[in-house]
Design a protein around this motif. Structure first.
Motif, PDB file in Angstrom:
ATOM      1  N   THR A 295       0.760  -1.294  -0.345  1.00 43.27           N
ATOM      2  CA  THR A 295       0.120   0.005   0.013  1.00 43.27           C
ATOM      3  C   THR A 295       0.837   1.279  -0.116  1.00 43.27           C
ATOM      4  N   ALA A 296       0.564   2.210  -0.740  1.00 40.18           N
ATOM      5  CA  ALA A 296       1.429   3.397  -0.935  1.00 40.18           C
ATOM      6  C   ALA A 296       1.286   4.320   0.121  1.00 40.18           C
ATOM      7  N   SER A 297       2.180   4.702   0.694  1.00 39.84           N
ATOM      8  CA  SER A 297       2.110   5.528   1.938  1.00 39.84           C
ATOM      9  C   SER A 297       1.989   7.156   1.662  1.00 39.84           C
ATOM     10  N   LYS A 298       2.282   7.765   0.327  1.00 38.58           N
ATOM     11  CA  LYS A 298       1.898   8.763  -0.010  1.00 38.58           C
ATOM     12  C   LYS A 298       1.377   8.837  -1.412  1.00 38.58           C
ATOM     13  N   PRO A 299       0.564  10.066  -1.723  1.00 36.32           N
ATOM     14  CA  PRO A 299      -0.037   9.987  -3.137  1.00 36.32           C
ATOM     15  C   PRO A 299       1.050  10.197  -4.060  1.00 36.32           C
ATOM     16  N   HIS A 352      13.081   7.267   8.110  1.00 34.84           N
ATOM     17  CA  HIS A 352      12.039   8.087   8.417  1.00 34.84           C
ATOM     18  C   HIS A 352      12.529   9.395   8.880  1.00 34.84           C
ATOM     19  N   ASN A 353      13.654   9.397   9.590  1.00 34.32           N
ATOM     20  CA  ASN A 353      14.264  10.617  10.306  1.00 34.32           C
ATOM     21  C   ASN A 353      14.948  11.293   9.209  1.00 34.32           C
ATOM     22  N   SER A 354      14.882  11.111   7.794  1.00 30.63           N
ATOM     23  CA  SER A 354      15.491  12.064   6.595  1.00 30.63           C
ATOM     24  C   SER A 354      14.902  13.242   6.982  1.00 30.63           C
ATOM     25  N   PRO A 355      15.585  14.522   6.638  1.00 29.66           N
ATOM     26  CA  PRO A 355      15.056  15.771   6.850  1.00 29.66           C
ATOM     27  C   PRO A 355      13.678  15.935   6.128  1.00 29.66           C
ATOM     28  N   ILE A 356      13.327  15.433   4.980  1.00 33.01           N
ATOM     29  CA  ILE A 356      12.426  15.711   4.127  1.00 33.01           C
ATOM     30  C   ILE A 356      11.245  14.852   4.824  1.00 33.01           C
ATOM     31  N   ALA A 357      11.364  13.691   5.389  1.00 33.32           N
ATOM     32  CA  ALA A 357      10.270  13.009   6.236  1.00 33.32           C
ATOM     33  C   ALA A 357       9.920  13.920   7.168  1.00 33.32           C
ATOM     34  N   GLN A 358      10.942  14.307   8.127  1.00 28.56           N
ATOM     35  CA  GLN A 358      10.799  15.126   9.096  1.00 28.56           C
ATOM     36  C   GLN A 358       9.962  16.310   8.892  1.00 28.56           C
ATOM     37  N   SER A 359      10.331  17.178   7.800  1.00 30.99           N
ATOM     38  CA  SER A 359       9.587  18.286   7.510  1.00 30.99           C
ATOM     39  C   SER A 359       8.116  18.091   7.475  1.00 30.99           C
ATOM     40  N   GLY A 360       7.589  16.794   7.311  1.00 33.98           N
ATOM     41  CA  GLY A 360       6.101  16.592   7.303  1.00 33.98           C
ATOM     42  C   GLY A 360       5.325  17.187   6.178  1.00 33.98           C
ATOM     43  N   VAL A 361       6.164  17.710   5.200  1.00 27.57           N
ATOM     44  CA  VAL A 361       5.639  18.312   4.060  1.00 27.57           C
ATOM     45  C   VAL A 361       5.386  17.223   3.168  1.00 27.57           C
ATOM     46  N   LEU A 362       4.286  17.230   2.437  1.00 26.88           N
ATOM     47  CA  LEU A 362       3.800  16.461   1.310  1.00 26.88           C
ATOM     48  C   LEU A 362       4.102  17.169   0.114  1.00 26.88           C
ATOM     49  N   PHE A 363       5.103  16.884  -0.631  1.00 27.14           N
ATOM     50  CA  PHE A 363       5.461  17.830  -1.837  1.00 27.14           C
ATOM     51  C   PHE A 363       4.513  17.669  -3.121  1.00 27.14           C
ATOM     52  N   TRP A 364       4.044  16.533  -3.173  1.00 28.68           N
ATOM     53  CA  TRP A 364       3.430  16.207  -4.323  1.00 28.68           C
ATOM     54  C   TRP A 364       4.397  16.224  -5.704  1.00 28.68           C
ATOM     55  N   ASN A 365       5.563  16.007  -5.383  1.00 31.49           N
ATOM     56  CA  ASN A 365       6.775  15.889  -6.383  1.00 31.49           C
ATOM     57  C   ASN A 365       7.652  14.643  -6.063  1.00 31.49           C
ATOM     58  N   THR A 366       7.869  13.598  -6.932  1.00 25.83           N
ATOM     59  CA  THR A 366       8.728  12.883  -6.836  1.00 25.83           C
ATOM     60  C   THR A 366      10.271  12.807  -6.304  1.00 25.83           C
ATOM     61  N   LEU A 367      10.911  14.082  -6.578  1.00 25.13           N
ATOM     62  CA  LEU A 367      12.013  14.304  -6.108  1.00 25.13           C
ATOM     63  C   LEU A 367      12.141  14.555  -4.813  1.00 25.13           C
ATOM     64  N   PHE A 368      11.243  14.983  -4.183  1.00 25.77           N
ATOM     65  CA  PHE A 368      11.252  15.406  -2.573  1.00 25.77           C
ATOM     66  C   PHE A 368      10.499  14.101  -1.860  1.00 25.77           C
ATOM     67  N   ASP A 369       9.474  13.600  -2.419  1.00 26.18           N
ATOM     68  CA  ASP A 369       8.482  12.715  -1.706  1.00 26.18           C
ATOM     69  C   ASP A 369       9.091  11.216  -1.735  1.00 26.18           C
ATOM     70  N   GLU A 370      10.100  11.131  -2.746  1.00 28.95           N
ATOM     71  CA  GLU A 370      10.633   9.791  -2.881  1.00 28.95           C
ATOM     72  C   GLU A 370      12.036   9.693  -1.616  1.00 28.95           C
ATOM     73  N   ASN A 371      12.440  10.822  -1.394  1.00 29.82           N
ATOM     74  CA  ASN A 371      13.594  10.727  -0.549  1.00 29.82           C
ATOM     75  C   ASN A 371      12.927  11.167   0.734  1.00 29.82           C
ATOM     76  N   ALA A 372      11.799  11.014   1.015  1.00 34.65           N
ATOM     77  CA  ALA A 372      11.257  10.967   2.235  1.00 34.65           C
ATOM     78  C   ALA A 372      10.688   9.619   2.730  1.00 34.65           C
ATOM     79  N   ALA A 373      10.703   8.586   2.138  1.00 32.60           N
ATOM     80  CA  ALA A 373      10.233   7.292   2.098  1.00 32.60           C
ATOM     81  C   ALA A 373      10.793   6.280   1.538  1.00 32.60           C
ATOM     82  N   SER A 374      11.165   5.141   2.009  1.00 29.41           N
ATOM     83  CA  SER A 374      11.260   3.929   1.163  1.00 29.41           C
ATOM     84  C   SER A 374      10.515   3.813   0.097  1.00 29.41           C
ATOM     85  N   HIS A 375      11.106   3.371  -1.042  1.00 30.11           N
ATOM     86  CA  HIS A 375       9.883   3.427  -2.264  1.00 30.11           C
ATOM     87  C   HIS A 375      10.355   2.302  -3.165  1.00 30.11           C
ATOM     88  N   ILE A 376       9.502   1.907  -4.083  1.00 28.91           N
ATOM     89  CA  ILE A 376       9.635   1.079  -5.178  1.00 28.91           C
ATOM     90  C   ILE A 376       9.256   1.846  -6.526  1.00 28.91           C
TER      91      ILE A 376
END
Ligand code: ZN
Ligand code: ZN
Length: 439
Positions: A295-299, A352-376
């Motif tokens: 299940t995806a953790s972000k849109p 999850h303790n990366s600065p992007i995840a910690q910012s709590g911001v959902l960027f709607w942009n893969t460059l940022f959101d993929e670096n906030a969470a483990s991904h495939i």
């Protein structure tokens, strides 16, 4: 002092430098133009590692003009032979979907993508600036969007292959735009939203310390340490699982897989950071050894369409069922692009303790959101994530389990409840991540 050398690039800084000797200047107190200048300098020096005499090709949304101008200055100061920028504009992109004849959406300008490939082959570096409205095409016909994307992917293939093989030094950085900011901070007035998005870009891009170039070297070295550790383990597969059962997925790793992260030495010998920011350690999964559900953790924002709450079931590497609460037609179009579009080409671990995840911001942009969470990622694998892969034919890569497709779409599955085990060939499990962070 380091601070003076960094700011020496900007003509307006004599005054600031003398102030700085009286009281230390924090990044937050710098004028916006200097913050932007620092991002431009990091993009050229760290992102690209641009070499004297090297040509540079940039693509950028029209809103990014101030950043493009500063990047161009830094590129020429670094000795660039020529900087050429191709701009895109959201309004004219949208006009095509509203007014162009229906029969034209299978066309892409091959002449343009061939020119990019020619530039790369003759040694040009490549910078992409992201920042278009992530929801630009949300209300457009998904069939048209998909046809246009497929046409571009086909035309882009020769140039893209040089990028995925890291034949040249390339990087992607972000520039905030009003439409993007409105999506990220919908409750703020436009000016405030834009300022907050810029602040989020600056802090997550790791340019806020007194010496961002040194900070980036240290960050790269830390990622490299993690990568070396993972490479030494030679795991057979990874097991992703969450306590609520939303995800229980085994991702087999390709034979001869190689973990990467924290910078790459490109085929032309130049060391570059392909993404600014970057927080991931990533490798090539085995295209037919993925089983379970996830299940995806972000849109996901894909080419102007928003896809929310994706849930997929994999059997022997292939997605056999994909659902989403929004954009379900888009995700199913996407995985039907070609044979490899419903198989994985990348798996990445991000704490999850990366600065992007910690910012709590959902960027709607893969460059940022993929670096906030483990991904495939669905689609094309990176041949550089296989031992000796950059010199292999596509048949050799395929035999090792590397996937091939016109698409490469990252989507986020990690978060504060994600657990990851590394599995040996005999099934022995070793905990790698618990509650989203490295063990
Ligand atoms: Zn990734
Ligand atoms: Zn990716």
């Amino acid at each position: 002092m380091l601070r003076l050398r960094e700011v020496a690039a900007n003509p307006n800084l004599d005054f600031m430098s003398s102030v700085a000797t009286l009281a230390p200047t924090t990044f937050a107190s710098l004028p916006f133009a200097q913050k932007l200048d620092r991002l431009a300098e990091v993009a050229v020096r760290i992102g690209l590692g641009l070499q004297p005499g090297q040509e540079l090709v940039i693509t950028a949304p029209i809103d990014a003009i101030p950043l493009v101008r500063l990047i161009t200055e830094h590129a020429y100061k670094a000795g660039a032979k020529l900087v050429t920028t191709f701009f895109s504009d959201d309004a004219t992109t949208l006009a095509r979907y509203q007014f162009a004849p229906d029969g034209t959406f299978d066309y892409a300008p091959a002449w343009y993508y061939d020119a990019l490939a020619t530039a790369y082959r003759s040694g040009a570096a490549r910078m992409g600036i992201t920042g278009a409205n992530p929801a630009l095409l949300a209300a457009q016909d998904p069939a048209k969007v998909s046809r246009a994307n497929v046409a571009v992917s086909k035309a882009y293939k020769p140039a893209m292959e040089l990028i995925t093989r890291h034949a040249i030094n390339w990087t992607i950085v972000a520039s905030a735009s009003p439409a993007w900011a409105a999506l990220v901070f919908p409750n703020d007035p436009p000016e405030l939203a834009l300022g907050r998005l810029w602040d989020a870009i600056f802090s997550t891009s790791r340019i806020t310390s007194a010496d961002p170039v040194a900070q980036w070297r240290e960050h790269g070295a830390n990622l490299k340490k993690r990568v070396d550790l993972l490479n030494a383990k030679r795991f057979h597969s990874l097991h992703f699982f969450t306590p609520d059962g939303a995800t229980d997925l085994i991702v087999g790793l390709a034979d001869q897989h190689l973990w990467a992260g924290g910078g790459t030495t490109a085929g032309n010998g130049v060391y570059c950071q392909p993404n600014i920011p970057t927080e991931e350690c990533f490798t090539t999964p085995h295209k037919s050894r993925v089983n379970g559900h996830v299940t995806a953790s972000k849109p996901l924002s894909h080419q102007g369409t928003l896809i929310e709450n994706i849930r997929c079931t994999f059997k022997d590497g292939k997605i056999v069922k994909a659902t989403a609460t929004a954009g379900e037609a888009a995700i199913n179009k996407l995985i039907s692009t070609d044979e490899g579009a419903r198989q994985l080409g990348e798996v990445a671990l991000v704490p999850h303790n990366s600065p992007i995840a910690q910012s709590g911001v959902l960027f709607w942009n893969t460059l940022f959101d993929e670096n906030a969470a483990s991904h495939i990622a669905l689609g094309q694998a990176y041949s550089t994530c296989l031992i000796g892969g950059e010199k292999m034919s596509s048949e050799e890569l395929s035999a090792l389990g590397a996937n091939e497709s016109l698409i490469h779409v990252d989507w986020m599955i990690g978060g504060p409840t994600m657990n990851v085990d590394g599995l040996a060939a005999d099934g022995t499990a070793q905990p790698l991540m618990r509650n989203g962070d490295w063990v």
